[in-house]
Design an enzyme around this catalytic site. Structure first.
Site, PDB file in Angstrom:
ATOM      1  N   THR B  86      28.417  41.670  -4.489  1.00  0.00           N
ATOM      2  CA  THR B  86      29.821  41.666  -4.891  1.00  0.00           C
ATOM      3  C   THR B  86      29.996  41.643  -6.404  1.00  0.00           C
ATOM      4  O   THR B  86      30.930  42.236  -6.937  1.00  0.00           O
ATOM      5  CB  THR B  86      30.521  40.440  -4.272  1.00  0.00           C
ATOM      6  OG1 THR B  86      30.371  40.511  -2.857  1.00  0.00           O
ATOM      7  CG2 THR B  86      31.994  40.401  -4.612  1.00  0.00           C
ATOM      8  N   THR B 164      25.625  37.215  -2.676  1.00  0.00           N
ATOM      9  CA  THR B 164      25.527  35.769  -2.445  1.00  0.00           C
ATOM     10  C   THR B 164      25.013  35.408  -1.056  1.00  0.00           C
ATOM     11  O   THR B 164      24.494  34.313  -0.864  1.00  0.00           O
ATOM     12  CB  THR B 164      26.900  35.090  -2.633  1.00  0.00           C
ATOM     13  OG1 THR B 164      27.831  35.667  -1.723  1.00  0.00           O
ATOM     14  CG2 THR B 164      27.392  35.245  -4.049  1.00  0.00           C
ATOM     15  N   ASP B 165      25.148  36.332  -0.082  1.00  0.00           N
ATOM     16  CA  ASP B 165      24.822  35.961   1.298  1.00  0.00           C
ATOM     17  C   ASP B 165      23.435  35.330   1.417  1.00  0.00           C
ATOM     18  O   ASP B 165      23.261  34.324   2.094  1.00  0.00           O
ATOM     19  CB  ASP B 165      24.885  37.195   2.215  1.00  0.00           C
ATOM     20  CG  ASP B 165      26.235  37.327   2.899  1.00  0.00           C
ATOM     21  OD1 ASP B 165      27.235  36.876   2.306  1.00  0.00           O
ATOM     22  OD2 ASP B 165      26.301  37.883   4.016  1.00  0.00           O
ATOM     23  N   LYS B 242      23.963  28.294   0.506  1.00  0.00           N
ATOM     24  CA  LYS B 242      25.344  28.780   0.590  1.00  0.00           C
ATOM     25  C   LYS B 242      26.030  28.014   1.718  1.00  0.00           C
ATOM     26  O   LYS B 242      25.643  28.135   2.878  1.00  0.00           O
ATOM     27  CB  LYS B 242      25.366  30.290   0.859  1.00  0.00           C
ATOM     28  CG  LYS B 242      26.775  30.878   0.859  1.00  0.00           C
ATOM     29  CD  LYS B 242      26.806  32.404   0.858  1.00  0.00           C
ATOM     30  CE  LYS B 242      28.242  32.896   0.823  1.00  0.00           C
ATOM     31  NZ  LYS B 242      28.380  34.346   0.693  1.00  0.00           N
TER      32      LYS B 242
END
Lengths: 431, 431
Positions: B86, B164-165, B242
């Site tokens: 992203t 980020t996942d 996360k």
């Protein structure tokens, strides 16, 4: 001098004098050390070279005075369903392990203050198991007992004592299996056994009894809210998770506030006004369950073909715990990592596939990134803010009612037990 | 009037007037609604019956002025490794999805303040992937690039931009693959794309650059510390996860404090004094990795025979994410749920089995309950406070070096990248 494990000893060393129970040798201990369990429950290793003196301490065996539990029938009545776990266990000093009581009543003898405000009218023990050994069959047995008690006119509510490891799975199962819940159901456990000073089961039991008399007609886990013996939190059975291996305040709400804070003196502060309340209707028992469901986590390098394994074993549904908004690999450089063909094949063969997120907090959303849209187009059902554990339990329950994928999708997205929260307050994050 | 998706429109309804981009039809939308993406990034559905007026709004296309990035060579130099995600994406209004830039430099044009304190000397892009599509092969490519830069005399530190996942998996992988780390490595991502007002990538990049110039020679994820654009936290690559699907402060430390708080103005407060510091030595690259490893969660009713599936597929190791202190079912009422015989068989056939806890916070401990002792006796290696994700990555790395079970056990219990924390501060819980 040969001292047998299980004997209380005093050890003088250069670092001071220690008293505790000599523990048996385990793989973790080596020949050059002995291990002592201190009275606070912790084990210390002492180098044999450092032992100046080691002696047995004469000690009368601690006798548990099992008072005959007498409850005052003028007090409001609840029932207790005992299923095993640490809350009904004590340390076995021969093995160093924790050992279950056989009589649930033994626990009550330790908590005389219960008699001041409640009458525990029935005590049932359908089985005694460590909670990691339970399966949906045991959930159904607990639900059946709770159902009977809840529909008994003079019972105000029910407490279930249970091991903590999988307590939140059972809480979710009872939330779905008890339809039109009319009274409170408190699930409680303990993170410390009853012979430790930090035993939390007594306060949890007292707070659980207050919850059982409250107006909140939901299945909730009622356990310590902080590390101190101050108050408990009651967490909705579908929105709660064990978040720490050893802390007493391990059960935390996920994507939701606790239903209430409960003090041992009976003070209750409602934290979440959006809850079901007590009613005069009858609760219904609905324990139909498909046990051929699985919970599968994805991660970089994870093998999507594990779905084929479950398909071959006759599994009817899988909950994926994907990353972020609910993603698995869909456009990798190597085809073997792509979940799309395997998922399409599984759905074509009648398998239900639901998506949750391994972040635990937050919602899944298929519409933000391309992976989500590809997965949605392949037929994966996005389960909003359902916890992976709650989704797994719910899927077993839903597929116990229908094998039709469209019906299952509709049921999975229906809010049966406040398992969805449309408006997650930011303050619930890491509550 | 036919308006194509991707066009900015104004819609008058009984509830007010909305402006936004008309989105294409998806499975989620029905024939009776249109979907508009508002300028805040959120989508709303509007019933066609409720539309009083729908018109295109003439709007100049937002042109991204891609300034030629000029950095001052008198400032300290760092390098940037761009891998996708992203942070280097923008919304594609034709599909409603997020679309990757092709030029990493485009991101820098949005963050001119970087030039005030740092000279981004090299920009590399070994590949552009969404992070859920990465595997150990990509980890090795990133490690190789970072290794080269770190051993370049004039580079002070490295920033990696990444989706980020699975950023925390990559952070763990780099922590193990870069031995004797001599300089800081900041991993950053974004939870919002660059055309949204809440874009977090710019501040994360600035804080990441400050981290790259700092004295902390560890791989860290540097992202928002709170929901506001106030400060970032740098979290050790082996102790971070996360924890929320959408929040900007999603990366939280587990069983550890953040290494530091970092403000965009360059103020750094060390939160964890137990960290490795910058040195003049050379970093070593060690990317050997066994990709046949799996991460398996246990839960009530879980099928232990999934281990046999992995064994048949040639897997060399499995990390279990058990319940509580690290338990799976060992003494169930039905034999089919017991993991012990399957685990014994797998270990006999040379498979490494390590235990972590799905509570995430806290440590595993095989010595408290009977299940733990039975599992330890069967040969399961208890991995203390390792996160399941970190343990999975570490096991792939360890089995890339040895297939001998005893050596693997020793390596798995060796502290290579501060992945173990012997003294977990209670305040780190739900930090």
């Amino acid at each position: 001098m040969k001292i047998n494990p299980g004997i209380k000893v005093q050890v003088k060393t250069s670092k001071g004098t220690f008293e505790g129970v000599l523990m048996p040798r385990t793989e973790l201990s080596d020949k050059d050390h002995i291990v002592i369990k201190l009275s606070n429950g912790y084990n210390i290793g002492i180098s044999k070279d450092d032992i100046k003196e080691l002696k047995e301490i004469a000690e009368k065996e601690k006798i548990r005075h099992l008072k005959k539990v007498k409850f005052d029938s003028s007090k409001p009545a609840i029932s207790l369903v005992s299923t095993g776990g640490t809350i009904t266990s004590k340390v076995d000093y021969k093995t160093g392990g924790v050992f279950p009581y056989t009589k649930p009543g033994e626990l009550l003898a330790d908590v005389p203050e219960l008699g001041n405000f409640v009458n525990i009218k029935h005590i049932h023990s359908p089985f005694q198991l460590l909670s990691e050994d339970m399966s949906s069959e045991e959930w159904a047995k607990i639900a059946e007992q709770v159902y009977k008690d809840l529909n008994s006119k003079d019972i105000e509510g029910v407490i279930v004592t249970h091991g903590t490891d999988t307590l939140h799975y059972t809480a979710a199962a009872l939330s779905f299996m008890l339809r039109n819940l009319n009274k409170p159901v408190a699930l409680i456990g303990a993170q410390r056994s009853s012979d430790r000073g930090s035993f939390d089961g007594a306060m949890n039991l007292v707070c659980g009894a207050h919850y059982a008399l409250s107006d909140i007609a939901e299945v909730a886990i009622v356990m310590h809210g902080s590390t101190e013996d101050k108050y408990c939190i009651a967490n909705r059975g579908t929105k709660v998770r064990k978040m720490h291996s050893s802390r007493r305040d391990t059960f935390r709400p996920i994507n939701e506030f606790p239903l209430a804070k409960i003090w041992p003196d009976g003070n209750i502060i409602i934290e979440n006004s959006n809850h079901n309340t007590r009613s005069d209707s009858k609760v219904e028992l609905d324990t139909k369950f498909e046990e051929k469901v699985a919970l599968v986590y994805s991660y970089p390098g994870s093998n999507p073909k594990v779905l084929e394994y479950y398909l071959e074993q006759g599994y009817k549904g899988v909950i994926l715990a994907g990353t972020g908004f609910g993603h698995v690999s869909t456009q990798p450089l190597h085809k073997k990592f792509s979940w799309i063909p395997v998922i399409k094949n599984a759905i074509n063969k009648g398998m239900f596939i639901g998506m949750t997120t391994q972040t635990l907090y937050g919602k899944t959303d298929p519409c933000v990134y391309s992976a989500g849209r590809l997965l949605m187009d392949a037929g994966v059902v996005y389960l909003k803010d359902l916890l992976p554990e709650t989704a797994y339990v719910k899927l077993g329950w839903v597929l116990g009612h229908t094998k039709n994928l469209e019906n299952a999708r509709e049921m999975m997205l229906t809010n049966y037990a406040n398992e969805f929260n449309e408006r997650i307050d930011p303050k619930t994050f890491l509550y």
